[in-house]
Design a protein around this motif. Sequence first.
Motif, PDB file in Angstrom:
ATOM      1  N   THR A 294      70.534 -33.205  27.890  1.00 21.70           N
ATOM      2  CA  THR A 294      70.598 -33.771  29.129  1.00 21.70           C
ATOM      3  C   THR A 294      69.963 -33.752  30.065  1.00 21.70           C
ATOM      4  O   THR A 294      70.600 -33.479  31.555  1.00 21.70           O
ATOM      5  N   SER A 297      69.770 -36.183  33.499  1.00 20.06           N
ATOM      6  CA  SER A 297      70.892 -35.673  34.581  1.00 20.06           C
ATOM      7  C   SER A 297      70.680 -34.337  35.501  1.00 20.06           C
ATOM      8  O   SER A 297      69.975 -33.914  34.577  1.00 20.06           O
ATOM      9  N   ALA A 300      72.492 -31.733  34.982  1.00 19.29           N
ATOM     10  CA  ALA A 300      72.721 -30.201  34.165  1.00 19.29           C
ATOM     11  C   ALA A 300      71.230 -29.916  34.227  1.00 19.29           C
ATOM     12  O   ALA A 300      70.935 -28.968  33.916  1.00 19.29           O
ATOM     13  N   SER A 304      70.822 -25.874  33.844  1.00 21.48           N
ATOM     14  CA  SER A 304      68.858 -25.847  32.552  1.00 21.48           C
ATOM     15  C   SER A 304      68.339 -24.993  33.344  1.00 21.48           C
ATOM     16  O   SER A 304      68.244 -23.635  32.126  1.00 21.48           O
TER      17      SER A 304
END
Length: 415
Positions: A294, A297, A300, A304
């Motif tokens: 991801t 993004s 995201a 993370s």
Amino acid sequence: MPVALWALAIGGFGIGLTEFVIMGLLPEVATDFGVTETVAGYLISGYALSVAVGAVGLTAALTRVDRKKALLGLMILFIAGNLVSAVAPTYELMMLGRIVAALCHGAFFGIGAVVAADLVARDRRAAAISIMFAGLTVANVLGVPFGTLLGQAAGWRSTFWAITGIGVLAFVGIALLVPARVGVPDDVAGPSGQAGPGLRGELAAFRAPQVWLSIAVTVLGYGGMFGAFTYIAFTLTEVSGFASSTVPWLLILFGAGLFVGNLVGGKAADKNLGATLLTLLVLLTVVLAVFALTATSQVATMISLVLMGAVGFATVPGLQMRVMRHASAAPTLASGANIAAFNIGNAFGAWVGGLTLAAGLGYTSPLWAGALVTLAGLVVMVVAALVRGGERAEARTARREPERPAVPAGQLVDR
């Protein structure tokens, strides 16, 4: 928690600042000494190598020294190293100052972890260790950005003068707050205010397979996270599309995750050490893999970053507690060796991540590599838990004790 733990945390803060703040000051240091930034970068790698040497060598040399006095001596070494760095007229003397300061790093955390554990009840030891390591996480979140700003505004030497002052504060705090003697825990050879069992006794702890398995889990479990983090700036700018000017602020998110994860991980490890480490290693593997999937993004990616820091550093108190528990008769040198294992993991993870980049696998490849390295750590942890279960079964048989009820599948423990 005893106030003495915060004196240890101040020492950890100063040591963490010494290790990491140089990264933001390399251009100024390189210009001042007239060297390339690559040569200036050796001030980082030289520090890391010295940490590994000091973690084992200096800890071994201090096995017969009263632990409080050992910590005070290490802080003197730390103060001296940073003072040399602050006044160094040449690059070579700057390197010497870095090496001297780094020698105390591993030994301080190794001996400090034993002292922290001795200061509290048995069921709060991992949490106590996490408080000491909290100083290291705060150094990442606040110390490095502000230390860099100070160095850029008032000259890089001002940062090392400030670190020297922090070392003096930690020395005074340890001298005043850490008790000379505390109660002897039931599974640690001597109180933190007393000398350990000596080098021979400390080396004997390494006969236990669980000590080596614990060190291997540290190298792989922590190395996977750090390997991914080493190249994170490339991921953020080349894959996620962030401007390079935003990277320092994004790293504060990562640092905030470190701080929270460290404290939560310590408390969880006190409740069930084995289950906590198994769960965290599974989660870290998943987080790194999801991050890689991801990373395009930005939302995201920010989530993370926080999770990678939180889950990755949540393993630290438990990893340190595990090796100390399995070297309980003489934990000091094993504790120091595990600190060296963290640094070996850093180097190994960065090396593996670098190989994937060199192979042209893209800027998310260090995340995938980190996930695989962490997965290897999880496998070793499962093996360690199974071996531990076999050791207990043999011990019960030898004592002719009745078997305890079987542990349900999936509930491996390491109590």
